[in-house]
Design an enzyme around this catalytic site. Structure first.
Site, PDB file in Angstrom:
ATOM      1  N   ASP A  17     103.852 -10.151  52.779  1.00  0.00           N
ATOM      2  CA  ASP A  17     105.104  -9.413  52.576  1.00  0.00           C
ATOM      3  C   ASP A  17     104.986  -8.318  51.510  1.00  0.00           C
ATOM      4  O   ASP A  17     105.920  -7.569  51.281  1.00  0.00           O
ATOM      5  CB  ASP A  17     106.261 -10.364  52.252  1.00  0.00           C
ATOM      6  CG  ASP A  17     106.154 -11.039  50.889  1.00  0.00           C
ATOM      7  OD1 ASP A  17     105.260 -10.685  50.086  1.00  0.00           O
ATOM      8  OD2 ASP A  17     106.978 -11.937  50.612  1.00  0.00           O
ATOM      9  N   HIS A  47     105.459 -11.002  47.261  1.00  0.00           N
ATOM     10  CA  HIS A  47     105.063 -12.258  46.629  1.00  0.00           C
ATOM     11  C   HIS A  47     103.546 -12.324  46.499  1.00  0.00           C
ATOM     12  O   HIS A  47     102.832 -11.724  47.297  1.00  0.00           O
ATOM     13  CB  HIS A  47     105.573 -13.451  47.450  1.00  0.00           C
ATOM     14  CG  HIS A  47     107.054 -13.554  47.470  1.00  0.00           C
ATOM     15  ND1 HIS A  47     107.809 -13.026  48.500  1.00  0.00           N
ATOM     16  CD2 HIS A  47     107.925 -14.089  46.582  1.00  0.00           C
ATOM     17  CE1 HIS A  47     109.095 -13.246  48.251  1.00  0.00           C
ATOM     18  NE2 HIS A  47     109.190 -13.887  47.086  1.00  0.00           N
ATOM     19  N   SER A 102     111.241 -17.689  43.526  1.00  0.00           N
ATOM     20  CA  SER A 102     110.228 -17.866  44.564  1.00  0.00           C
ATOM     21  C   SER A 102     108.814 -18.001  44.006  1.00  0.00           C
ATOM     22  O   SER A 102     107.981 -18.680  44.596  1.00  0.00           O
ATOM     23  CB  SER A 102     110.279 -16.701  45.561  1.00  0.00           C
ATOM     24  OG  SER A 102     110.129 -15.466  44.890  1.00  0.00           O
TER      25      SER A 102
END
Length: 194
Positions: free
Chosen positions: A165, A168, A5
């Protein structure tokens, strides 16, 4: 861009904030022609690198940046297993003629979800995993982007470097990561052009 990611840019509000786009802009400013291919998949572990490598080789690869390791850590993939898979990915890209830079596992001890009592242990495990990866990368002919504890320290001390979040990076966090990776990617581009 291959990996997880972080390589895909999860947490960015705009594509221009991603590591790949930021590094592509730096390379263009240095006179390199860049066709950015992002083969990274959110949630990917080292076991998922093989199809990404195949896709990169199929489209052509001169310089590859692999960002991998966080999901291996969270899924308790043994360091020797993850490092072996990373070795194979780097070797495959090198056989295809690409220069390869790898950003190894980040220090997950700086993530706010980790309870304070476990942060030192998680940081130690992250470092162990990153060292196993680094050895494998070098054996396969790649270069390790040794961004070190300074970058982790910045994230540990500044919650604005994380996205909503809290796992990240935010756009500002990705800017710091891209800045840290820039010299390694520029060196790889210079090796490829030589």
């Amino acid at each position: 861009m291959l990996g997880d990611s972080l390589a895909a840019g999860v947490g960015c509000a705009r594509v221009e904030e991603t590591v790949g786009e930021r590094l592509a802009a730096v390379l263009r400013a240095e006179g390199h022609r860049v066709d950015l291919g992002v083969h990274a998949v959110s949630g990917a572990r080292s076991a998922g690198l093989e199809p990404q490598v195949r896709a990169a080789v199929r489209t052509g690869v001169d310089v590859a940046l692999i960002v991998i390791g966080a999901n291996d850590l969270t899924s308790f993939t043994p360091p020797a297993v993850g490092a072996g898979l990373l070795h194979d990915a780097v070797a495959g890209l090198r056989r295809a003629g690409g220069q390869v830079v790898v950003a190894t596992a980040p220090d997950l001890g700086v993530v706010s979800h980790v309870p304070p009592a476990y942060r030192a242990f998680v940081s130690e495990a992250s470092g162990l995993y990153a060292r196993a990866q680094a050895d494998a990368v070098v054996r396969a002919g790649g270069a390790v982007a040794a961004v070190g504890p300074e970058l982790s320290g910045r994230f540990a001390g500044d919650p604005t470097l994380f996205s909503a979040d809290r796992f990240h990076p935010s756009g500002a966090g990705y800017a710091l990561i891209a800045d840290a990776l820039t010299p390694f990617v520029l060196a790889a581009a210079a090796r490829w052009a030589a």
